[in-house]
Structure formats: C-alpha cells, structure tokens
Enzyme design. Structure first.
Site, short mmCIF file in Angstrom:
data_model
loop_
_atom_site.label_atom_id
_atom_site.label_comp_id
_atom_site.label_asym_id
_atom_site.label_seq_id
_atom_site.Cartn_x
_atom_site.Cartn_y
_atom_site.Cartn_z
N HIS A 33 0.84 -1.21 0.00
CA HIS A 33 0.00 0.00 0.00
C HIS A 33 0.88 1.26 0.00
O HIS A 33 0.59 2.23 -0.69
CB HIS A 33 -0.90 0.02 1.24
CG HIS A 33 -1.86 -1.13 1.34
ND1 HIS A 33 -1.80 -2.05 2.35
CD2 HIS A 33 -2.89 -1.50 0.55
CE1 HIS A 33 -2.77 -2.94 2.20
NE2 HIS A 33 -3.45 -2.65 1.11
N SER A 182 -2.17 -8.04 3.46
CA SER A 182 -2.75 -7.90 4.81
C SER A 182 -2.93 -9.28 5.42
O SER A 182 -2.80 -9.46 6.62
CB SER A 182 -4.10 -7.20 4.72
OG SER A 182 -3.99 -6.04 3.94
P1 AMP Z 1 -6.23 -4.46 -0.46
O1 AMP Z 1 -6.12 -3.59 0.75
O2 AMP Z 1 -5.66 -5.82 -0.28
O3 AMP Z 1 -7.63 -4.46 -1.03
O4 AMP Z 1 -5.32 -3.80 -1.59
C1 AMP Z 1 -5.46 -2.46 -1.95
C2 AMP Z 1 -4.57 -2.20 -3.14
O5 AMP Z 1 -3.21 -2.48 -2.81
C3 AMP Z 1 -4.92 -3.09 -4.36
O6 AMP Z 1 -4.80 -2.31 -5.54
C4 AMP Z 1 -3.86 -4.15 -4.28
O7 AMP Z 1 -3.58 -4.74 -5.55
C5 AMP Z 1 -2.67 -3.36 -3.79
N1 AMP Z 1 -1.69 -4.25 -3.19
C6 AMP Z 1 -1.91 -5.19 -2.23
N2 AMP Z 1 -0.77 -5.86 -1.96
C7 AMP Z 1 0.19 -5.35 -2.78
C8 AMP Z 1 1.57 -5.62 -2.99
N3 AMP Z 1 2.21 -6.56 -2.30
N4 AMP Z 1 2.24 -4.89 -3.91
C9 AMP Z 1 1.60 -3.92 -4.61
N5 AMP Z 1 0.30 -3.62 -4.46
C10 AMP Z 1 -0.40 -4.32 -3.56
#
Ligand code: AMP
Length: 271
Positions: A33, A182
C-alpha cells in the site's frame, strides 16, 4: 490529513481540488500500500486513501470476520505519509445510493479467483464503481499483485467510458519473496517460511520454463506445492498477461497465477 466518514463531507472537501489521486484499500496497511501511495505523490494532486472492508466481496462470512483490522496503526502510518484525506465510509454511505453506471463484468471474471470465490468480482466491481462515482478520481492506483482484479477494473472503466485513469503498480515483496499482503498478518513464522519456499520454487521454475516451455507440468507443480507445505491449492495456471488467457505458445509473455491455502489463510500471487 483529514479523516472523513461520509460522502457529503467528502464532497465539500474535494470539490475545491483540481483532481484527486485515489488509492482504495481494505486497511491492514503494508509496504505494498505504501508503494501505491508513494507512486501517487508523483501526480502532485491531493491524495485520498480509502479504508473499507467491503463485505460484498467476501464469499465466506468467516473470511470477512477474520480479515485483519488495524485502524489505529493504519491511521498513524497514513499521517506519516502525509496523505490529504482518509475516507473511512460506513456500509450505508457506500451502499445507500443507486449508482448511475451499472457494473461491467468481463468474461475474465469467471476464471481463476472468479471460479473459486463466487460473487467476489461482482462485489469488487460494485464497490469500485461506487467509489468512482463518489470521488471521481483523476487517477486510481492499483497493484499488480491482484492482477485479475486490476484487469477487470480496467475493462469496466473502458466499457463505461469512465474518465479515471488506472495506474498499475508493481508487486512489492517481503525480503523472503512473499508478496506483501494484509493476510500475511494471519501467518505465523513457520507458515511464512512455507510461503517463502513456495515463492522461490515458483520463481525459479518460471525462469526454467521461459527457456524450455516443455518443463511446464501443472499437476507436478501443484504436487510440489503440497510437498512444500501448502494445505490446498485453488488454482495454478499460466496466463498471458496481455490477453489474460491461458498460454498456448511458448513465446507468449506469461505469468504463473496461483492461489493456495496455508491452514485457513488464502494467499494469491502471480510471478
Ligand atoms: P487491499 O487492501 O488488499 O484491497 O489492496 C489495496 C490495493 O493495494 C490493491 O490495488 C492491491 O492490488 C494493492 N496491493 C496489495 N498488496 C500489494 C503488494 N504486495 N504490492 C503492490 N500492491 C499491492
């Protein structure tokens, strides 16, 4: 950083700005993030991060309940990063209105995660569509870690002729290779080691397959993942990263897409 909990207040705040850079999240913030946020700073626009654990994209209530929540820590981190707005809406704020656009769900939604998590991508598109209508962001930053999600959001935006531009951001990994997530918060040390071994096995294998495509034997690879400590594999497939279809020819640009469980924790990645 202003913390905003409803869209009326949000509108009063953001209307005066000349475009917004938007990073949607479900909290439990990590280096992935942070990299999206740092990327968004290049836009020179005001930065809005949302934290909303969208119940509609969880196909199991137990998965929704066990999703990591750490709001205090998240707020501290976002303040440090000097973002402008943190939007933490209630369920009613997001779902209590009828959006102008219906969601467009590309056929690619039926594959991979779509096959194993019924209703998941409808839920994702539903919430993203609503966020877009509320915020009208100039840029939206999304991670390639969730490549299928990124692909489907892009298709929706194209089809509905939405003006927001998607900025694709590379996957950020821990030093042990595991993609930051997460859900990693639910893994103990030993389980993290299993995830790391799986990452190194697959990334080495990909290098070999690139040289000799005949080495690709999906069933054998799945068995090896179980040997390495995975408890269940939802899928492991080679997909062309442009067409998002199964690879047919050895010279295509591909990634290995996989989803598996360590005990109750489901991990997804693409290499
Ligand atoms: P989430 O909180 O898991 O819904 O993710 C929010 C955003 O962060 C989404 O666009 C995910 O693809 C991105 N994201 C989650 N993990 C990663 C990571 N390890 N590297 C890059 N972007 C990420």
């Amino acid at each position: 950083m202003k913390i905003i909990k409803d869209k009326n207040t949000l509108h009063k705040e953001i209307l005066k700005n000349n475009g917004i850079s938007f990073i949607p999240t479900m909290g439990g913030l990590h280096k992935g993030h942070v990299s999206l946020i740092k990327h968004s700073k290049k836009s020179k626009l005001k930065i809005l991060v949302s934290i909303f654990i969208n119940p509609k994209q969880f196909n199991k209530k137990s998965d929704f309940m066990s999703y990591p929540r750490n709001t205090k820590k998240d707020i501290k981190l976002l303040k440090k990063l000097k973002i402008n707005y943190l939007y933490m809406p209630s369920f009613k704020d997001i779902y209590g209105f009828k959006p102008k656009n219906k969601i467009f769900l590309d056929n690619a939604s039926k594959k991979l995660c779509g096959k194993f998590r019924k209703g998941h991508f409808e839920g994702v598109l539903n919430v993203v569509n609503r966020f877009i209508e509320i915020i009208k962001p100039k840029y939206i930053y999304l991670g390639k870690k969730d490549y299928q999600q990124l692909y489907l959001i892009k298709k929706h935006i194209e089809k509905k002729k939405i003006k927001s531009k998607i900025i694709e951001c590379k996957t950020i990994r821990e030093n042990n290779g595991v993609a930051c997530s997460s859900r990693n918060l639910n893994l103990d040390k030993n389980q993290m080691k299993i995830a790391s071994n799986i990452f190194f096995y697959l990334s080495n294998l990909k290098k070999k397959i690139k040289k000799n495509y005949n080495l690709l034997n999906i069933n054998k690879i799945k068995k090896e993942l179980i040997n390495l400590g995975a408890d269940k594999i939802d899928y492991l497939e080679n997909y062309n990263i442009k067409s998002f279809k199964k690879v047919k020819k050895s010279n295509e640009k591909f990634n290995i897409f996989f989803a598996y469980y360590i005990k109750n924790t489901r991990l997804i990645d693409n290499i």
